[in-house]
Design a protein around this motif. Structure first.
Motif, mmCIF file in Angstrom:
data_model
loop_
_atom_site.group_PDB
_atom_site.id
_atom_site.type_symbol
_atom_site.label_atom_id
_atom_site.label_comp_id
_atom_site.label_asym_id
_atom_site.label_seq_id
_atom_site.Cartn_x
_atom_site.Cartn_y
_atom_site.Cartn_z
ATOM 1 N N GLU A 137 -4.559 3.950 -10.138
ATOM 2 C CA GLU A 137 -3.477 4.072 -9.023
ATOM 3 C C GLU A 137 -3.710 3.662 -8.177
ATOM 4 O O GLU A 137 -3.673 3.779 -7.205
ATOM 5 N N GLY A 138 -5.830 3.617 -8.373
ATOM 6 C CA GLY A 138 -6.171 3.225 -6.886
ATOM 7 C C GLY A 138 -5.569 1.447 -6.203
ATOM 8 O O GLY A 138 -5.360 1.406 -5.176
ATOM 9 N N ILE A 139 -5.897 0.751 -7.495
ATOM 10 C CA ILE A 139 -5.250 -0.353 -7.167
ATOM 11 C C ILE A 139 -3.710 -0.563 -6.598
ATOM 12 O O ILE A 139 -3.873 -1.375 -6.524
ATOM 13 N N ARG A 140 -2.810 0.518 -7.499
ATOM 14 C CA ARG A 140 -1.289 0.566 -6.989
ATOM 15 C C ARG A 140 -1.401 1.025 -5.766
ATOM 16 O O ARG A 140 -0.566 0.312 -4.118
ATOM 17 N N GLY A 141 -2.180 1.626 -5.195
ATOM 18 C CA GLY A 141 -2.559 2.210 -4.063
ATOM 19 C C GLY A 141 -2.686 1.095 -2.834
ATOM 20 O O GLY A 141 -2.094 0.626 -1.695
#
Length: 164
Positions: free
Chosen positions: A156-160
């Motif tokens: 989710e951090g990479i997505r952000g």
């Protein structure tokens, strides 16, 4: 999703960015420590400066149950922009965990999957599982759930970052 039977954890997210953009983040070993909660820092070893098969990197980890420890990992697969995979090694060379990012283009974006499998060699997880027939499976299940939380935070951090 985790499976205590096959000792795997897998998380996935859809990202509104091209695979090349997501690849840049997923293959950068300095990105997961920003999100995982357990992995505190990473660094390439032996003069390596990026993902290539055979390159090694160190990771410093900490959690409330296990304390703090350092790992050494070896990159085992690099297929830009589809796969970045590494094995965690014990000092004696045993491969105790296999980790991988898999990316696939879908509907103008990218599906990013992060997976971890205990093994292929005997690991401390095996020792925990077998040490107590009643508590071992429960402790391993708890460990896999902890990993799943950190892995979910990482993708989710990479997505952000990719969508920013």
């Amino acid at each position: 999703m985790y499976s205590i039977e096959d000792r795997t954890v897998e998380v996935e997210t859809r990202i509104g960015a091209a695979p090349a953009r997501v690849w840049t983040l997923a293959s950068d070993i300095s990105v997961p420590p920003r999100f995982s909660g357990e992995l505190l820092e990473t660094g390439w070893l032996d003069g390596a400066d990026g993902p290539r098969v055979g390159a090694r990197f160190a990771g410093r980890n900490r959690n409330g149950y296990m304390g703090e420890w350092t790992t050494t990992s070896e990159v085992v697969e690099v297929d830009e922009p589809r796969t970045f995979a590494w094995d965690v090694l014990l000092p004696d060379g045993r491969r105790v965990a296999a980790w991988r990012f898999d990316l696939r283009a879908e509907d103008g974006g990218t599906v990013l999957r992060l997976s971890m499998r205990v093994g292929p060699d005997r690991s401390p997880v095996d020792d925990t599982y077998e040490s107590d027939p009643e508590k071992g499976p429960r402790l391993v299940g708890k460990r896999l759930r902890m990993l799943e939380g950190g892995m979910r935070a990482t993708v989710e951090g990479i997505r952000g970052l990719a969508e920013a």
